[in-house]
Design a protein around this motif. Sequence first.
Motif, PDB file in Angstrom:
ATOM      1  N   PRO A 175       0.823  -1.209   0.000  1.00 54.33           N
ATOM      2  CA  PRO A 175       0.000   0.000   0.000  1.00 54.33           C
ATOM      3  C   PRO A 175       0.856   1.256   0.000  1.00 54.33           C
ATOM      4  N   SER A 176       0.389   2.278  -0.725  1.00 47.28           N
ATOM      5  CA  SER A 176       1.122   3.541  -0.774  1.00 47.28           C
ATOM      6  C   SER A 176       0.648   4.497   0.312  1.00 47.28           C
ATOM      7  N   ARG A 177      -0.504   4.189   0.893  1.00 47.62           N
ATOM      8  CA  ARG A 177      -1.048   5.030   1.952  1.00 47.62           C
ATOM      9  C   ARG A 177      -1.490   4.149   3.113  1.00 47.62           C
ATOM     10  N   ARG A 178      -1.449   4.697   4.299  1.00 49.64           N
ATOM     11  CA  ARG A 178      -1.859   3.923   5.468  1.00 49.64           C
ATOM     12  C   ARG A 178      -2.315   4.862   6.569  1.00 49.64           C
ATOM     13  N   ALA A 179      -3.303   4.413   7.318  1.00 52.73           N
ATOM     14  CA  ALA A 179      -3.794   5.215   8.434  1.00 52.73           C
ATOM     15  C   ALA A 179      -2.764   5.233   9.560  1.00 52.73           C
ATOM     16  N   THR A 180      -2.555   6.392  10.132  1.00 55.84           N
ATOM     17  CA  THR A 180      -1.650   6.525  11.272  1.00 55.84           C
ATOM     18  C   THR A 180      -2.272   5.865  12.506  1.00 55.84           C
ATOM     19  N   PRO A 181      -1.584   4.933  13.154  1.00 58.19           N
ATOM     20  CA  PRO A 181      -2.146   4.327  14.361  1.00 58.19           C
ATOM     21  C   PRO A 181      -2.187   5.328  15.519  1.00 58.19           C
ATOM     22  N   LEU A 182      -3.364   5.535  16.066  1.00 59.30           N
ATOM     23  CA  LEU A 182      -3.475   6.333  17.294  1.00 59.30           C
ATOM     24  C   LEU A 182      -3.272   5.378  18.462  1.00 59.30           C
ATOM     25  N   THR A 183      -2.037   5.223  18.848  1.00 61.70           N
ATOM     26  CA  THR A 183      -1.677   4.289  19.909  1.00 61.70           C
ATOM     27  C   THR A 183      -2.113   4.830  21.268  1.00 61.70           C
ATOM     28  N   THR A 184      -1.912   4.012  22.300  1.00 64.64           N
ATOM     29  CA  THR A 184      -2.264   4.430  23.654  1.00 64.64           C
ATOM     30  C   THR A 184      -1.502   5.695  24.055  1.00 64.64           C
ATOM     31  N   VAL A 185      -0.228   5.758  23.700  1.00 65.16           N
ATOM     32  CA  VAL A 185       0.580   6.941  24.023  1.00 65.16           C
ATOM     33  C   VAL A 185       0.008   8.176  23.345  1.00 65.16           C
ATOM     34  N   LEU A 186      -0.313   8.070  22.065  1.00 63.49           N
ATOM     35  CA  LEU A 186      -0.873   9.210  21.347  1.00 63.49           C
ATOM     36  C   LEU A 186      -2.273   9.556  21.850  1.00 63.49           C
ATOM     37  N   MET A 187      -3.029   8.539  22.257  1.00 69.87           N
ATOM     38  CA  MET A 187      -4.369   8.819  22.763  1.00 69.87           C
ATOM     39  C   MET A 187      -4.315   9.627  24.051  1.00 69.87           C
ATOM     40  N   ARG A 188      -3.345   9.363  24.889  1.00 68.87           N
ATOM     41  CA  ARG A 188      -3.197  10.177  26.105  1.00 68.87           C
ATOM     42  C   ARG A 188      -2.923  11.630  25.726  1.00 68.87           C
ATOM     43  N   GLN A 189      -2.167  11.819  24.661  1.00 75.31           N
ATOM     44  CA  GLN A 189      -1.888  13.166  24.164  1.00 75.31           C
ATOM     45  C   GLN A 189      -3.171  13.828  23.643  1.00 75.31           C
ATOM     46  N   VAL A 190      -3.995  13.061  22.954  1.00 73.16           N
ATOM     47  CA  VAL A 190      -5.256  13.594  22.424  1.00 73.16           C
ATOM     48  C   VAL A 190      -6.199  13.982  23.554  1.00 73.16           C
ATOM     49  N   ILE A 191      -6.383  13.086  24.511  1.00 71.89           N
ATOM     50  CA  ILE A 191      -7.297  13.364  25.628  1.00 71.89           C
ATOM     51  C   ILE A 191      -6.774  14.542  26.450  1.00 71.89           C
ATOM     52  N   GLY A 192      -5.459  14.620  26.632  1.00 72.64           N
ATOM     53  CA  GLY A 192      -4.876  15.725  27.390  1.00 72.64           C
ATOM     54  C   GLY A 192      -5.088  17.075  26.734  1.00 72.64           C
ATOM     55  N   ALA A 193      -5.258  17.084  25.413  1.00 73.28           N
ATOM     56  CA  ALA A 193      -5.446  18.344  24.692  1.00 73.28           C
ATOM     57  C   ALA A 193      -6.906  18.774  24.637  1.00 73.28           C
ATOM     58  N   MET A 194      -7.821  17.927  25.093  1.00 68.34           N
ATOM     59  CA  MET A 194      -9.250  18.260  25.053  1.00 68.34           C
ATOM     60  C   MET A 194      -9.585  19.197  26.212  1.00 68.34           C
ATOM     61  N   ASP A 195     -10.033  20.413  25.885  1.00 67.96           N
ATOM     62  CA  ASP A 195     -10.368  21.387  26.923  1.00 67.96           C
ATOM     63  C   ASP A 195     -11.874  21.521  27.133  1.00 67.96           C
ATOM     64  N   ASP A 196     -12.650  20.574  26.593  1.00 69.87           N
ATOM     65  CA  ASP A 196     -14.110  20.642  26.715  1.00 69.87           C
ATOM     66  C   ASP A 196     -14.701  19.358  27.288  1.00 69.87           C
ATOM     67  N   LEU A 197     -13.929  18.693  28.140  1.00 68.52           N
ATOM     68  CA  LEU A 197     -14.359  17.398  28.657  1.00 68.52           C
ATOM     69  C   LEU A 197     -15.585  17.473  29.558  1.00 68.52           C
ATOM     70  N   GLU A 198     -15.934  18.661  30.010  1.00 66.53           N
ATOM     71  CA  GLU A 198     -17.132  18.807  30.855  1.00 66.53           C
ATOM     72  C   GLU A 198     -18.382  19.082  30.037  1.00 66.53           C
ATOM     73  N   THR A 199     -18.235  19.247  28.729  1.00 70.15           N
ATOM     74  CA  THR A 199     -19.387  19.502  27.868  1.00 70.15           C
ATOM     75  C   THR A 199     -19.888  18.193  27.267  1.00 70.15           C
ATOM     76  N   ALA A 200     -21.094  18.253  26.714  1.00 71.60           N
ATOM     77  CA  ALA A 200     -21.659  17.061  26.080  1.00 71.60           C
ATOM     78  C   ALA A 200     -20.808  16.617  24.896  1.00 71.60           C
ATOM     79  N   THR A 201     -20.343  17.562  24.107  1.00 71.81           N
ATOM     80  CA  THR A 201     -19.513  17.229  22.954  1.00 71.81           C
ATOM     81  C   THR A 201     -18.208  16.571  23.387  1.00 71.81           C
ATOM     82  N   GLY A 202     -17.587  17.124  24.415  1.00 72.20           N
ATOM     83  CA  GLY A 202     -16.334  16.562  24.898  1.00 72.20           C
ATOM     84  C   GLY A 202     -16.511  15.155  25.440  1.00 72.20           C
ATOM     85  N   LYS A 203     -17.592  14.930  26.186  1.00 75.03           N
ATOM     86  CA  LYS A 203     -17.834  13.594  26.747  1.00 75.03           C
ATOM     87  C   LYS A 203     -18.129  12.582  25.647  1.00 75.03           C
ATOM     88  N   ARG A 204     -18.905  13.014  24.650  1.00 72.73           N
ATOM     89  CA  ARG A 204     -19.199  12.108  23.539  1.00 72.73           C
ATOM     90  C   ARG A 204     -17.937  11.751  22.765  1.00 72.73           C
TER      91      ARG A 204
END
Length: 338
Positions: free
Chosen positions: A121-150
């Motif tokens: 394959p010439s293209r591939r999806a980037t794996p969002l590993t556990t380490v990267l997921m912690r980075q994603v969740i840490g960057a979420m500043d709306d976790l108390e909203t409905a959108t953030g929780k969803r």
Amino acid sequence: MSRALDARTAPPTPVTLEDAQSVGAFLASSRSAETRRSYASAMRTFTAWCRVRGYRSSPTGPDVVASYIAHRAELVAHSTISRDVAAISAAHLDKGLGDPTARHGVRQALRSAGRTLGTAPSRRATPLTTVLMRQVIGAMDDLETATGKRDRAILLLGLAAALRRRELAALTTNDIARHDDDLLLRIRRSKADQTGRGDLIGIPLGAHPETCPVLALEAWLETSSRKLGEGSPVFSRIYNHSRIADTALSDRSISRIIQTRAAAASIKGKEYTHIAGVDQTWVSGHSLRAGHATSAAEAGVDAMTISRTTRHRRLDSLARYVRPAGAFEDSTAGKIGL
């Protein structure tokens, strides 16, 4: 000659237009909606190419298909050409016509394209590993909203269960059950399970509250006033960041959420390109599933065990994630006395 040996086959009994339409609609469901869209797109491209050259696209001959393969080999990857050939084959067989792609010359042309272009394959999806997921969740500043929780529940449940974007979009509250502190998740139908046999996946309580898929899902269900077993979509649209609708999110919306949240955490995916050995990588709806397989492989889990959660029917499909992580463990280079 006896009449029994000389008997002719009885002519087919005509059916009503309504019955014929019912049969057509029934047979159309033999392929997924995504496959039908992909084949339709491929046939539009093939038909346009034939029109320019004065060829018939349906029915067509093996020489035309082989010429088309040679033409496409200058423009697209081998996987796309394989899709094109499958679409041409399906279009003919569905109409009761002979399959022009089954001829030896066409298959030989397809193999030649594979040798020329390579089948990796010439293209591939980037794996969002556990380490990267912690980075994603840490960057979420709306976790108390409905959108953030969803969105957090989508990300963590998708990663924990190695779900495709369509599987996340299709989940209803009937597909999830509590088992003590953990969850049982039923996937009713998937890409590798078109007949709906179903798969059951266990989702245990996470070790870290901020990235626990069970707690994230429970927080979203409470916010959205949904109860397990009531049959409503698990993940739905939200209007004006507050009004929670009953309409299920589409698979494309799931993909956009994953991409948007990863981008907010400065995860582009391009840094994974050289490791994956492909020309292009990017965060997509497949990144959660790829992230699960990659994270499990990096943690030393064997491929057979991983496949029971990822539901890969073929281990060679799983190998693209398992192989990089297990390259040193599997290698005998360090055991030959160099």
